[in-house]
Design a protein around this motif. Structure first.
Motif, PDB file in Angstrom:
ATOM      1  N   THR A  93       0.859  -1.179   0.000  1.00  0.00           N
ATOM      2  CA  THR A  93       0.000   0.000   0.000  1.00  0.00           C
ATOM      3  C   THR A  93       0.896   1.229   0.000  1.00  0.00           C
ATOM      4  O   THR A  93       1.559   1.523   1.004  1.00  0.00           O
ATOM      5  N   PRO A  94       0.980   1.957  -1.111  1.00  0.00           N
ATOM      6  CA  PRO A  94       1.848   3.133  -1.152  1.00  0.00           C
ATOM      7  C   PRO A  94       1.411   4.175  -0.116  1.00  0.00           C
ATOM      8  O   PRO A  94       0.229   4.527  -0.048  1.00  0.00           O
ATOM      9  N   VAL A  95       2.330   4.661   0.682  1.00  0.00           N
ATOM     10  CA  VAL A  95       2.019   5.668   1.692  1.00  0.00           C
ATOM     11  C   VAL A  95       3.077   6.763   1.698  1.00  0.00           C
ATOM     12  O   VAL A  95       4.214   6.564   1.268  1.00  0.00           O
ATOM     13  N   ASP A  96       2.674   7.912   2.179  1.00  0.00           N
ATOM     14  CA  ASP A  96       3.589   9.019   2.416  1.00  0.00           C
ATOM     15  C   ASP A  96       3.230   9.665   3.750  1.00  0.00           C
ATOM     16  O   ASP A  96       2.171   9.397   4.312  1.00  0.00           O
ATOM     17  N   ASP A  97       4.117  10.499   4.260  1.00  0.00           N
ATOM     18  CA  ASP A  97       3.898  11.160   5.552  1.00  0.00           C
ATOM     19  C   ASP A  97       3.577  10.142   6.646  1.00  0.00           C
ATOM     20  O   ASP A  97       2.830  10.402   7.580  1.00  0.00           O
ATOM     21  N   MET A  98       4.150   8.946   6.521  1.00  0.00           N
ATOM     22  CA  MET A  98       3.964   7.883   7.494  1.00  0.00           C
ATOM     23  C   MET A  98       5.105   7.925   8.510  1.00  0.00           C
ATOM     24  O   MET A  98       6.092   8.631   8.327  1.00  0.00           O
ATOM     25  N   LEU A  99       4.982   7.139   9.564  1.00  0.00           N
ATOM     26  CA  LEU A  99       6.073   6.951  10.505  1.00  0.00           C
ATOM     27  C   LEU A  99       6.809   5.675  10.128  1.00  0.00           C
ATOM     28  O   LEU A  99       6.189   4.636   9.920  1.00  0.00           O
ATOM     29  N   GLY A 143       1.713  12.874   8.774  1.00  0.00           N
ATOM     30  CA  GLY A 143       2.557  13.897   9.377  1.00  0.00           C
ATOM     31  C   GLY A 143       2.788  13.703  10.856  1.00  0.00           C
ATOM     32  O   GLY A 143       3.221  14.629  11.547  1.00  0.00           O
ATOM     33  N   HIS A 144       2.531  12.505  11.365  1.00  0.00           N
ATOM     34  CA  HIS A 144       2.782  12.185  12.767  1.00  0.00           C
ATOM     35  C   HIS A 144       4.275  11.908  12.944  1.00  0.00           C
ATOM     36  O   HIS A 144       5.029  11.798  11.975  1.00  0.00           O
ATOM     37  N   ALA A 145       4.698  11.773  14.195  1.00  0.00           N
ATOM     38  CA  ALA A 145       6.106  11.547  14.490  1.00  0.00           C
ATOM     39  C   ALA A 145       6.230  10.478  15.562  1.00  0.00           C
ATOM     40  O   ALA A 145       5.269  10.169  16.263  1.00  0.00           O
ATOM     41  N   GLY A 146       7.407   9.926  15.690  1.00  0.00           N
ATOM     42  CA  GLY A 146       7.618   8.919  16.715  1.00  0.00           C
ATOM     43  C   GLY A 146       8.957   8.239  16.549  1.00  0.00           C
ATOM     44  O   GLY A 146       9.799   8.626  15.740  1.00  0.00           O
ATOM     45  N   GLY A 147       9.148   7.185  17.347  1.00  0.00           N
ATOM     46  CA  GLY A 147      10.400   6.446  17.308  1.00  0.00           C
ATOM     47  C   GLY A 147      10.249   5.136  18.038  1.00  0.00           C
ATOM     48  O   GLY A 147       9.181   4.804  18.560  1.00  0.00           O
ATOM     49  N   ILE A 148      11.344   4.401  18.102  1.00  0.00           N
ATOM     50  CA  ILE A 148      11.346   3.095  18.734  1.00  0.00           C
ATOM     51  C   ILE A 148      12.589   2.966  19.607  1.00  0.00           C
ATOM     52  O   ILE A 148      13.669   3.443  19.250  1.00  0.00           O
ATOM     53  N   VAL A 195      -1.698   6.586  25.425  1.00  0.00           N
ATOM     54  CA  VAL A 195      -0.994   7.178  26.562  1.00  0.00           C
ATOM     55  C   VAL A 195      -1.256   8.684  26.553  1.00  0.00           C
ATOM     56  O   VAL A 195      -1.827   9.229  25.609  1.00  0.00           O
ATOM     57  N   ASP A 196      -0.835   9.370  27.613  1.00  0.00           N
ATOM     58  CA  ASP A 196      -1.062  10.807  27.712  1.00  0.00           C
ATOM     59  C   ASP A 196      -0.437  11.557  26.536  1.00  0.00           C
ATOM     60  O   ASP A 196       0.669  11.224  26.091  1.00  0.00           O
ATOM     61  N   ALA A 197      -1.150  12.557  26.051  1.00  0.00           N
ATOM     62  CA  ALA A 197      -0.594  13.426  25.023  1.00  0.00           C
ATOM     63  C   ALA A 197       0.446  14.354  25.651  1.00  0.00           C
ATOM     64  O   ALA A 197       0.433  14.610  26.860  1.00  0.00           O
ATOM     65  N   HIS A 198       1.350  14.857  24.845  1.00  0.00           N
ATOM     66  CA  HIS A 198       2.360  15.784  25.357  1.00  0.00           C
ATOM     67  C   HIS A 198       1.718  17.132  25.689  1.00  0.00           C
ATOM     68  O   HIS A 198       0.625  17.456  25.195  1.00  0.00           O
ATOM     69  N   PRO A 199       2.370  17.959  26.509  1.00  0.00           N
ATOM     70  CA  PRO A 199       1.814  19.277  26.825  1.00  0.00           C
ATOM     71  C   PRO A 199       1.840  20.204  25.614  1.00  0.00           C
ATOM     72  O   PRO A 199       2.605  19.999  24.673  1.00  0.00           O
ATOM     73  N   GLY A 200       0.991  21.221  25.647  1.00  0.00           N
ATOM     74  CA  GLY A 200       0.952  22.178  24.554  1.00  0.00           C
ATOM     75  C   GLY A 200       0.083  21.709  23.408  1.00  0.00           C
ATOM     76  O   GLY A 200      -0.618  20.708  23.501  1.00  0.00           O
ATOM     77  N   VAL A 201       0.129  22.472  22.318  1.00  0.00           N
ATOM     78  CA  VAL A 201      -0.714  22.175  21.171  1.00  0.00           C
ATOM     79  C   VAL A 201      -0.176  20.985  20.392  1.00  0.00           C
ATOM     80  O   VAL A 201       0.998  20.615  20.521  1.00  0.00           O
ATOM     81  N   ALA A 202      -1.039  20.378  19.587  1.00  0.00           N
ATOM     82  CA  ALA A 202      -0.603  19.305  18.695  1.00  0.00           C
ATOM     83  C   ALA A 202       0.407  19.858  17.699  1.00  0.00           C
ATOM     84  O   ALA A 202       0.333  21.027  17.289  1.00  0.00           O
ATOM     85  N   LYS A 203       1.358  19.024  17.296  1.00  0.00           N
ATOM     86  CA  LYS A 203       2.389  19.456  16.363  1.00  0.00           C
ATOM     87  C   LYS A 203       2.404  18.555  15.131  1.00  0.00           C
ATOM     88  O   LYS A 203       2.080  17.376  15.194  1.00  0.00           O
ATOM     89  N   TYR A 204       2.787  19.164  14.043  1.00  0.00           N
ATOM     90  CA  TYR A 204       2.766  18.513  12.732  1.00  0.00           C
ATOM     91  C   TYR A 204       4.187  18.399  12.206  1.00  0.00           C
ATOM     92  O   TYR A 204       4.942  19.373  12.215  1.00  0.00           O
ATOM     93  N   ARG A 205       4.548  17.211  11.761  1.00  0.00           N
ATOM     94  CA  ARG A 205       5.875  16.950  11.207  1.00  0.00           C
ATOM     95  C   ARG A 205       6.997  17.366  12.161  1.00  0.00           C
ATOM     96  O   ARG A 205       7.898  18.131  11.818  1.00  0.00           O
ATOM     97  N   MET A 206       6.933  16.831  13.371  1.00  0.00           N
ATOM     98  CA  MET A 206       8.057  16.980  14.301  1.00  0.00           C
ATOM     99  C   MET A 206       9.224  16.118  13.823  1.00  0.00           C
ATOM    100  O   MET A 206       9.057  15.171  13.064  1.00  0.00           O
ATOM    101  N   ALA A 207      10.417  16.425  14.314  1.00  0.00           N
ATOM    102  CA  ALA A 207      11.570  15.551  14.139  1.00  0.00           C
ATOM    103  C   ALA A 207      11.624  14.635  15.356  1.00  0.00           C
ATOM    104  O   ALA A 207      11.510  15.101  16.485  1.00  0.00           O
ATOM    105  N   ALA A 208      11.782  13.337  15.136  1.00  0.00           N
ATOM    106  CA  ALA A 208      11.766  12.403  16.265  1.00  0.00           C
ATOM    107  C   ALA A 208      12.638  11.194  15.979  1.00  0.00           C
ATOM    108  O   ALA A 208      12.876  10.828  14.824  1.00  0.00           O
TER     109      ALA A 208
END
Length: 356
Positions: free
Chosen positions: A146-152, A199-204, A250-263
């Motif tokens: 399934t072709p995807v973009d802006d994925m994690l 445009g979500h962010a994350g890591g392992i 799990v709990d969301a981080h403080p502050g507003v939602a963010k788009y395309r963070m570096a993680a």
């Protein structure tokens, strides 16, 4: 280590679920070298090249920020010499936006992204390439199902790559696609149970993935709209069967939602590091879908896997957004390119260090 908290700090912790680090703020600074040209929305990774540990950038958006400025350019920045140069571009006909790069067993895998036509049509691309830093050559591998973009995209066991949620042509998908770099085979892992996003962010780190924020689609007044999704999910992988992921909110981080963070994940610290990001969803020029220019964040945070808690770490030397990953070499983290507060594409590299 748990630190004592009292008074207002304790109240803040209860209200936000985020612990403020009592350690000195990490040192963040502009690196002493820059990219050969300004680039944003670029896939980044670190690998050992011919001259040692090297930062790599693939694809992205050039300074003009039009459909014609989508790029397949690639750059290598040698950390020891603090020098950057253009290398052989990614072998695709048109440029790619919102692709991902992941290092596995010393090689860099470049996955997906989307292309933009003159009439504005956007197509999610299925191509997967592996780049060999030693030779500077690319090899095309099996397309993603399934072709995807802006994925994690995150690596696992120095063998597998997970592609989590993201955009597919006309909408977000909840699938988790898993690529086996040893066999070249694709399979599906446990689906992402949260709101599908791009445009979500994350890591392992270890066996645990953290996914945060992104953009969801909603329908109002008969029209599709893009809205920030302030969410965080943790996925714990069964190491005996990597297709099985136990997801929980799990709990969301403080502050507003963010788009395309570096993680990126910090294996030794058992935490996921997040930096920057935009405060308003946008396509690729930095102007929100609602017409309001996005502004970048200067904060960086960590999700501590041991305590299931967010920790505020400090402020970046310069706010930035429109990232497709955070690079780490040794004890230093690097943000490569991106958009600044005026939605300008940058050649800047920012680095910071975090105490254990």
């Amino acid at each position: 280590m748990k630190w004592p908290i009292s008074g207002m700090a304790a109240l803040l912790l209860i209200l936000t679920g985020c612990e403020r680090s009592p350690q000195p703020e990490p040192v963040s600074q502009i690196a002493g070298f820059v990219l050969p040209e300004a680039i944003s929305n670029n896939a980044v990774a670190v690998a050992v090249g011919p001259e040692g540990p090297t930062l790599y950038s693939f694809n992205g958006l050039k300074a003009g920020k039009t459909w014609q400025d989508t790029s397949n350019a690639a750059f290598a920045c040698v950390i020891a010499t603090q020098s950057c140069q253009a290398i052989k571009p990614v072998p695709v006909v048109a440029g790619r936006l919102a692709s991902a790069a992941v290092t596995v067993a010393g090689k860099i895998y470049i996955l997906g992204g989307y292309s933009v036509a003159e009439n504005g049509d956007e197509v999610s691309n299925p191509e997967v390439f592996v780049f060999d830093p030693a030779s500077g050559e690319y090899q095309q591998l099996a397309d993603m199902p399934t072709p995807v973009d802006d994925m994690l995209a995150v690596p696992y066991q120095n063998r597998f790559i997970y592609l989590i949620s993201g955009w597919h042509d006309e909408g977000n998908v909840s699938i988790v696609q898993m690529f086996d770099t040893q066999t070249g085979a694709w399979t599906e892992a446990t689906p992402f149970p949260g709101t599908p996003v791009f445009g979500h962010a994350g890591g392992i780190a270890g066996n645990s993935i953290v996914v945060s924020d992104g953009v969801a689609t909603v329908f109002a007044d008969g029209k599709r709209k893009f809205v920030s999704a302030k969410l965080s999910w943790r996925g714990d992988i069964d190491p005996r069967n990597p297709t099985q992921i136990s997801w929980r909110g799990v709990d969301a981080h403080p502050g507003v939602a963010k788009y395309r963070m570096a993680a990126i994940g910090d294996e030794a610290g058992q935490r996921i590091i997040f930096a920057g990001g935009g405060d308003n969803p946008y396509n690729y020029d930095g102007i929100g879908y609602d017409g309001v220019p996005a502004k970048p964040s200067g904060s960086f945070l960590a999700y501590d896997l041991k305590s299931d808690r967010w920790i505020e770490l400090g402020q970046l030397a310069e706010p930035s957004m429109d990232h497709r990953g955070l690079a780490r070499a040794g004890q230093e983290y690097y943000i490569i390119g991106g958009l600044d507060g005026e939605q300008k594409v940058m050649d800047r590299i920012v680095k910071f260090r975090i105490s254990d």
